[in-house]
Write a protein that holds these residues in place. Structure first.
Motif, mmCIF file in Angstrom:
data_model
loop_
_atom_site.group_PDB
_atom_site.id
_atom_site.type_symbol
_atom_site.label_atom_id
_atom_site.label_comp_id
_atom_site.label_asym_id
_atom_site.label_seq_id
_atom_site.Cartn_x
_atom_site.Cartn_y
_atom_site.Cartn_z
ATOM 1 N N GLY A 1 0.817 -1.208 0.000
ATOM 2 C CA GLY A 1 0.000 0.000 0.000
ATOM 3 C C GLY A 1 0.849 1.255 0.000
ATOM 4 N N LEU B 1 2.384 2.134 -3.229
ATOM 5 C CA LEU B 1 1.425 2.535 -4.251
ATOM 6 C C LEU B 1 1.332 4.050 -4.360
ATOM 7 C CD1 LEU B 1 -1.665 0.177 -3.986
ATOM 8 C CD2 LEU B 1 -0.117 0.447 -5.890
ATOM 9 N N THR B 2 1.332 4.735 -3.209
ATOM 10 C CA THR B 2 1.173 6.180 -3.269
ATOM 11 C C THR B 2 2.511 6.906 -3.381
ATOM 12 O OG1 THR B 2 0.883 6.002 -0.914
ATOM 13 C CG2 THR B 2 -1.067 6.514 -2.208
ATOM 14 N N GLU B 3 3.596 6.237 -2.990
ATOM 15 C CA GLU B 3 4.896 6.879 -3.119
ATOM 16 C C GLU B 3 5.450 6.655 -4.511
ATOM 17 O OE1 GLU B 3 7.288 5.281 -0.045
ATOM 18 O OE2 GLU B 3 6.145 6.333 1.503
ATOM 19 N N LYS C 1 -3.650 11.188 0.351
ATOM 20 C CA LYS C 1 -3.166 9.802 0.264
ATOM 21 C C LYS C 1 -4.081 8.839 1.005
ATOM 22 C CE LYS C 1 1.583 10.580 -0.765
ATOM 23 N NZ LYS C 1 2.927 10.773 -0.265
ATOM 24 N N LEU D 1 -7.161 8.226 -1.061
ATOM 25 C CA LEU D 1 -6.900 7.319 -2.180
ATOM 26 C C LEU D 1 -6.843 5.872 -1.714
ATOM 27 C CD1 LEU D 1 -4.273 9.215 -4.326
ATOM 28 C CD2 LEU D 1 -6.395 8.242 -5.165
ATOM 29 N N LEU D 2 -6.134 5.643 -0.619
ATOM 30 C CA LEU D 2 -6.020 4.274 -0.119
ATOM 31 C C LEU D 2 -7.361 3.745 0.369
ATOM 32 C CD1 LEU D 2 -2.617 3.924 1.735
ATOM 33 C CD2 LEU D 2 -3.381 2.813 -0.357
ATOM 34 N N LEU E 1 -9.328 2.616 -2.549
ATOM 35 C CA LEU E 1 -8.852 1.298 -2.979
ATOM 36 C C LEU E 1 -9.415 0.209 -2.068
ATOM 37 C CD1 LEU E 1 -6.871 -0.471 -4.662
ATOM 38 C CD2 LEU E 1 -5.123 0.095 -3.003
ATOM 39 N N TRP F 1 -8.184 6.075 -9.500
ATOM 40 C CA TRP F 1 -6.751 5.781 -9.422
ATOM 41 C C TRP F 1 -6.070 5.956 -10.778
ATOM 42 C CZ3 TRP F 1 -2.840 4.466 -6.114
ATOM 43 C CH2 TRP F 1 -3.195 4.340 -4.767
ATOM 44 N N TYR G 1 -5.973 9.558 -11.780
ATOM 45 C CA TYR G 1 -5.035 10.223 -10.876
ATOM 46 C C TYR G 1 -3.591 10.022 -11.338
ATOM 47 C CZ TYR G 1 -2.315 10.902 -6.582
ATOM 48 O OH TYR G 1 -1.378 11.296 -5.663
ATOM 49 N N SER H 1 -3.247 -2.042 -12.280
ATOM 50 C CA SER H 1 -2.324 -2.180 -11.150
ATOM 51 C C SER H 1 -2.440 -0.993 -10.207
ATOM 52 C CB SER H 1 -0.896 -2.301 -11.665
ATOM 53 O OG SER H 1 -0.498 -1.077 -12.228
ATOM 54 N N PHE H 2 -3.513 -0.212 -10.335
ATOM 55 C CA PHE H 2 -3.700 0.993 -9.532
ATOM 56 C C PHE H 2 -2.479 1.899 -9.601
ATOM 57 C CE2 PHE H 2 -6.693 -1.995 -7.756
ATOM 58 C CZ PHE H 2 -7.817 -1.222 -7.666
ATOM 59 N N GLY H 3 -1.860 1.964 -10.768
ATOM 60 C CA GLY H 3 -0.763 2.895 -10.977
ATOM 61 C C GLY H 3 0.574 2.423 -10.443
ATOM 62 N N ALA H 4 0.620 1.186 -9.916
ATOM 63 C CA ALA H 4 1.861 0.736 -9.302
ATOM 64 C C ALA H 4 2.862 0.207 -10.321
ATOM 65 C CB ALA H 4 1.573 -0.333 -8.257
#
Lengths: 315, 277
Positions: A308, A311-313, B107, B110-111, B114, B158, B161, B272-275
């Protein structure tokens, strides 16, 4: 993120007067934020809170659509019934087996296949398109094509292959029901793993690989010390997203085995469905639903912990 | 003895052949479905399976015989596009404000969004079913649009974003300095700059809604049933119907398959939710 913070530092200290206008802006910012984000937050909050609190309420009362009447409060009786029901243990173990097996198959094959197609060869583009195609096939089509055209014990393609090699064709759905479901679901989700891992491999540092190779690193050392660590994050993402979806596999079971024979292919999702919409026991199904939610949250808790943050970093 | 160069090119050749073999094996079920859709029912059920046969188009012309195919297809179209349009209207502003006006809570929000995807649908099946029954939304397209919008919204936010994040803030600030209103800024600057990403977001939402098969099977009967439910109705055994099943399935999957092929590179981000980029 880091770079913007570094840039902002000197600018704001050098230009003090700007701070005031920044303050005005931040008020505006929060107004814009409230105005634009809140619709989404609101609908998602409603979507979580209303049905979930209803599920909690139903799980505590006696409520069967076939026997309308006083819905008396029964405490944890529904949970007790659900957990001690013969289907529960089967549903739990089938759910875990299904999720675990599909994860293992898709991740291992996904890594191997994405490595295989990560080098230049003739028709690379077409190969990629062929490989990711199953992901876009709707689950009910997937299930019926496999059940009828491929795994059918008499006229299926697999039966023909078995006969060609002189073996007795297998009646997949009655002899290996859960394995058949695992096969079908893996076929559907393997492309997802390939798609993500293939994309991740493209950002692998080629120069580093070349340098390691010149230093005499063999293919195994390259794989374990450079490629696999690079794939750690995308693999974690694949595991997380697939787990979310695999915990609730439904259509593939609904259209092929109907949970049978016996409880052999009944997972938690299908068990709750059959209690709610086939036996009309709302109370019992709600108790099961809550157990599913708790399980998913346990899984999610660890998975989100795991990735998690990253994901945001943004790198 | 082969030289190093020759050995390398032989290696590449073998890898290429292997890759093609794997790809064809994985694609085979789809190919076989397509092939079967051009067979007569007798050829489709033949033992051993026929690779060569005289093709016929009768399954496609008879697609409407068993059930009103167009009715189901129309439901799929309305539900997918309806939920995608509403979803975009909610997701674009939310993603815009979170990408360009970040606060301490962004943040976390956003989480949290998800995390709504972690809620297994069976956990809320019963209340949604009863709520829909009481409000008359059961077996309606409106009901499905509402559900699909909600389940896809986190993914759409996501994805949008991560695309917005790539646009330099300065560009938008410049537009603001020139006196653009918020609406003009979004419409004239932001949207044109993120066209590709937003198109991919739209496609992903269409694909997910088109293929969704938990809610459509549980909440619709005949009136609002989309293609996923039509195909599921073929699961009851009733004699020779494989060729027709294949034809209907091919029609139902073809548009989404093509969408998927076109947008495969961009879809990774949303999935991948941007990952992973």
């Amino acid at each position: 993120m880091k770079t913007t913070a570094l840039n902002a530092g000197p600018v704001s200290s050098a230009a003090e007067p700007e701070k005031d206008s920044r303050k005005g802006e931040s008020k505006k910012t929060s107004r814009i934020n409230r105005f634009m984000v809140s619709p989404s937050v609101l609908v998602l909050a409603l979507w979580m809170v209303i049905p979930l609190s209803m599920t909690i309420y139903f799980s505590l009362i006696r409520y069967n659509l076939l026997y309308p009447g006083d819905n008396e409060f029964v405490g944890l009786e529904n949970f007790q019934f659900f957990v001690t029901d013969f289907g529960f243990m089967a549903g739990m173990s089938n759910t875990l087996l299904l999720v675990g097996a599909v994860l293992l198959i898709t991740v291992v094959l996904g890594v191997l296949i994405s490595l295989l197609i990560n080098q230049a060869f003739w028709g690379q583009g077409i190969v990629r398109i062929l490989l990711i195609s199953p992901f876009f096939i709707m689950p009910t089509v997937n299930a019926l094509i496999w059940k009828n055209l491929l795994l059918h014990p008499v006229s299926g393609v697999f039966a023909a292959i078995w006969k060609f090699f002189g073996a007795t064709p297998i009646d997949w759905f009655s002899e290996f029901p859960l394995f058949s479901i695992i096969m079908i679901v893996s076929w559907q989700w393997l492309p997802f793993a390939i798609l993500l891992l293939m994309t991740a491999l493209q950002s692998l540092d080629q120069e580093q690989q070349e340098a390691a190779r010149l230093d005499g690193a063999g293919p195994w050392a390259l794989f374990f010390h450079l490629t696999l660590p690079h794939l750690a994050r995308p693999i974690a993402v694949v595991v997380m997203i697939e787990t979310i979806f695999l915990l609730s596999i439904f259509a593939e079971i609904f259209t092929t085995t109907g949970g049978g024979p016996g409880y052999e292919t009944t997972n938690l999702a299908y068990l709750i469905y059959s209690q709610a919409l086939l036996q009309f026991d709302v109370g019992l199904a709600s108790a099961g639903g809550l157990i599913a939610v708790v399980l998913a949250n346990i899984a999610a808790f660890f998975l989100v912990r795991l990735i998690g943050k990253s994901l945001t970093e943004k790198q | 003895m082969l030289s190093l160069k020759q050995r390398r090119s032989l290696n590449t050749l073998l890898m290429g052949v292997l890759a093609w073999g794997v790809a064809l094996a994985i694609f085979f079920p789809i190919f076989w479905m397509l092939l079967t859709s051009f067979k007569t029912e007798i050829d489709a059920f033949a033992t051993p399976p026929q690779l060569f046969f005289s093709p016929t188009l009768e399954n496609y012309t008879l697609v409407n015989e068993r059930s009103d195919y167009l009715h189901f297809a129309w439901n799929s179209v309305v539900v997918s596009f309806g939920s995608t349009i509403i979803g975009m209207m909610l997701a674009v502003p939310a993603a815009y404000s979170m990408a360009f006006f970040e606060t301490k809570r962004t943040k976390g929000t956003l989480l949290w969004m998800l995390s709504t995807k972690m809620l297994p649908p069976v956990g809320v099946l019963v209340p949604i079913y009863l709520l829909f029954k009481d409000t008359g939304l059961l077996d309606t397209k409106t009901g499905l649009v509402i559900i699909y919008t909600l389940i896809n919204l986190p993914i759409m936010i996501w994805m949008a974003y991560t695309y917005f994040k790539e646009i330099p803030k300065e560009v938008l600030e410049a537009a603001r300095m020139d006196g653009s209103t918020l609406f003009q800024e979004i419409w004239r600057v932001l949207l044109p700059m993120s066209k590709g990403g937003l198109a991919a977001t739209v496609l992903l939402s269409l694909i997910l809604s088109w293929n969704e098969a938990f809610w459509s099977l549980n909440l619709t009967a005949s009136e609002a049933a989309p293609l996923t439910a039509l195909i599921a109705s073929y699961s009851s055994p009733e004699g020779l119907f494989w060729a027709k099943l294949s034809a209907v399935s091919t029609l139902a999957c073809a548009p989404i398959l093509i969408f998927g092929w076109i947008s495969q590179k961009q879809l990774v981000r949303g999935l991948s939710f941007g990952a992973v980029k």
